[in-house]
Design an enzyme around this catalytic site. Structure first.
Site, PDB file in Angstrom:
ATOM      1  N   TYR A   1      40.491  37.046  57.357  1.00  0.00           N
ATOM      2  CA  TYR A   1      41.175  37.749  56.259  1.00  0.00           C
ATOM      3  C   TYR A   1      41.625  39.153  56.688  1.00  0.00           C
ATOM      4  O   TYR A   1      41.568  40.083  55.876  1.00  0.00           O
ATOM      5  CB  TYR A   1      40.254  37.836  55.043  1.00  0.00           C
TER       6      TYR A   1
ATOM      7  N   ARG B   1      42.263  24.334  41.811  1.00  0.00           N
ATOM      8  CA  ARG B   1      41.658  25.605  41.383  1.00  0.00           C
ATOM      9  C   ARG B   1      41.392  25.607  39.878  1.00  0.00           C
ATOM     10  O   ARG B   1      40.427  26.212  39.420  1.00  0.00           O
ATOM     11  CB  ARG B   1      42.535  26.773  41.820  1.00  0.00           C
TER      12      ARG B   1
ATOM     13  N   HIS C   1      41.140  27.380  49.851  1.00  0.00           N
ATOM     14  CA  HIS C   1      42.104  28.251  50.538  1.00  0.00           C
ATOM     15  C   HIS C   1      43.214  27.386  51.107  1.00  0.00           C
ATOM     16  O   HIS C   1      42.965  26.248  51.525  1.00  0.00           O
ATOM     17  CB  HIS C   1      41.434  28.998  51.702  1.00  0.00           C
TER      18      HIS C   1
ATOM     19  N   LYS D   1      35.818  26.250  49.687  1.00  0.00           N
ATOM     20  CA  LYS D   1      35.068  27.515  49.667  1.00  0.00           C
ATOM     21  C   LYS D   1      33.622  27.306  49.185  1.00  0.00           C
ATOM     22  O   LYS D   1      33.279  26.252  48.614  1.00  0.00           O
ATOM     23  CB  LYS D   1      35.811  28.520  48.781  1.00  0.00           C
TER      24      LYS D   1
ATOM     25  N   ASN E   1      37.441  30.766  43.832  1.00  0.00           N
ATOM     26  CA  ASN E   1      38.531  29.883  43.413  1.00  0.00           C
ATOM     27  C   ASN E   1      38.621  28.560  44.200  1.00  0.00           C
ATOM     28  O   ASN E   1      39.671  27.928  44.242  1.00  0.00           O
ATOM     29  CB  ASN E   1      39.866  30.644  43.423  1.00  0.00           C
TER      30      ASN E   1
ATOM     31  N   GLU F   1      45.774  30.404  61.541  1.00  0.00           N
ATOM     32  CA  GLU F   1      44.509  30.007  60.920  1.00  0.00           C
ATOM     33  C   GLU F   1      43.951  28.734  61.552  1.00  0.00           C
ATOM     34  O   GLU F   1      42.743  28.621  61.771  1.00  0.00           O
ATOM     35  CB  GLU F   1      44.707  29.857  59.411  1.00  0.00           C
TER      36      GLU F   1
HETATM   37  P1  IDP Z   1      45.574  32.983  48.113  1.00  0.00           P
HETATM   38  O1  IDP Z   1      44.202  32.529  48.551  1.00  0.00           O
HETATM   39  O2  IDP Z   1      46.039  32.247  46.853  1.00  0.00           O
HETATM   40  O3  IDP Z   1      46.596  32.948  49.214  1.00  0.00           O
HETATM   41  P2  IDP Z   1      45.388  35.893  48.456  1.00  0.00           P
HETATM   42  O4  IDP Z   1      46.119  36.907  47.632  1.00  0.00           O
HETATM   43  O5  IDP Z   1      45.799  35.713  49.888  1.00  0.00           O
HETATM   44  O6  IDP Z   1      45.429  34.503  47.645  1.00  0.00           O
HETATM   45  O7  IDP Z   1      43.839  36.314  48.406  1.00  0.00           O
HETATM   46  C1  IDP Z   1      42.902  35.706  49.271  1.00  0.00           C
HETATM   47  C2  IDP Z   1      41.650  35.393  48.474  1.00  0.00           C
HETATM   48  O8  IDP Z   1      41.022  36.627  48.108  1.00  0.00           O
HETATM   49  C3  IDP Z   1      41.871  34.657  47.147  1.00  0.00           C
HETATM   50  O9  IDP Z   1      41.964  33.254  47.314  1.00  0.00           O
HETATM   51  C4  IDP Z   1      40.645  35.058  46.353  1.00  0.00           C
HETATM   52  O10 IDP Z   1      39.507  34.264  46.710  1.00  0.00           O
HETATM   53  C5  IDP Z   1      40.395  36.475  46.832  1.00  0.00           C
HETATM   54  N1  IDP Z   1      40.982  37.465  45.922  1.00  0.00           N
HETATM   55  C6  IDP Z   1      42.275  37.841  45.833  1.00  0.00           C
HETATM   56  N2  IDP Z   1      42.458  38.765  44.874  1.00  0.00           N
HETATM   57  C7  IDP Z   1      41.224  38.995  44.353  1.00  0.00           C
HETATM   58  C8  IDP Z   1      40.759  39.867  43.308  1.00  0.00           C
HETATM   59  O11 IDP Z   1      41.501  40.616  42.686  1.00  0.00           O
HETATM   60  N3  IDP Z   1      39.417  39.802  43.043  1.00  0.00           N
HETATM   61  C9  IDP Z   1      38.554  38.993  43.740  1.00  0.00           C
HETATM   62  N4  IDP Z   1      38.977  38.170  44.721  1.00  0.00           N
HETATM   63  C10 IDP Z   1      40.288  38.171  45.021  1.00  0.00           C
END
Ligand code: IDP
Length: 139
Positions: free
Chosen positions: A51, A104, A117, A11, A114, A128
């Site tokens: 997304y 992470r 992905h 990212k 973070n 994807e």
């Molecule tokens: P994942 O990437 O671990 O699968 P997901 O729940 O699919 O997690 O969320 C996609 C991405 O959206 C996360 O990796 C993160 O960068 C972002 N994200 C998820 N929840 C939040 C939040 O509460 N605040 C800000 N960014 C978030």
């Protein structure tokens, strides 16, 4: 367990911080074969398509701003149990909760920023990989 492919992104924050090399080294050391690799910058429209399940959620505008702010590295990774294993190597979504030694934990800055992905299921991985790579891009 079978050989499978997953989709990964390094990212914007990890690219900005000069972590591409260390993350790719971790990928190779863990036994993944890199089948696709590209540096690009996401547009808002491309980010919305990627997304799609998160568009409309409260955090989506922040996610789109982040993911489009600077280049990312797109990867198709292959190994046994690749989808689950890559999520283990990445660690929990929130770097504050990610286990010691995970990517992470090491490179993530916040829930949003973070670092990496990874696809969360075989269906997501197939979608994807195909969203970003055509057959000629995959070795
Ligand atoms: P994942 O990437 O671990 O699968 P997901 O729940 O699919 O997690 O969320 C996609 C991405 O959206 C996360 O990796 C993160 O960068 C972002 N994200 C998820 N929840 C939040 C939040 O509460 N605040 C800000 N960014 C978030």
């Amino acid at each position: 367990m079978s050989i499978e492919r997953t989709f990964a992104i390094i990212k914007p924050n990890a690219v900005q911080n000069g972590n591409i090399g260390e993350i790719i080294t971790a990928i190779e050391k863990d036994g993944f074969t890199i089948r696709g690799l590209r540096l690009t910058r996401l547009t808002p429209a491309i980010c919305q398509g990627f997304y799609a399940e998160h568009v409309g959620k409260g955090f989506y505008p922040e996610l789109e701003n982040f993911m489009t702010e600077s280049p990312v590295v797109l990867l198709c990774l292959e190994r046994e149990n690749a989808i689950a294993r890559w999520r283990e190597v990445m660690g929990a979504t929130d770097p504050a909760k990610a286990a010691e030694g995970t990517l992470r934990k090491k490179f993530g800055e916040s829930m949003g920023r973070n670092a990496t992905h990874g696809s969360d299921s075989p269906a997501s991985a197939a979608r994807e990989v195909a969203y970003f790579f055509n057959a000629f891009d995959l070795a």
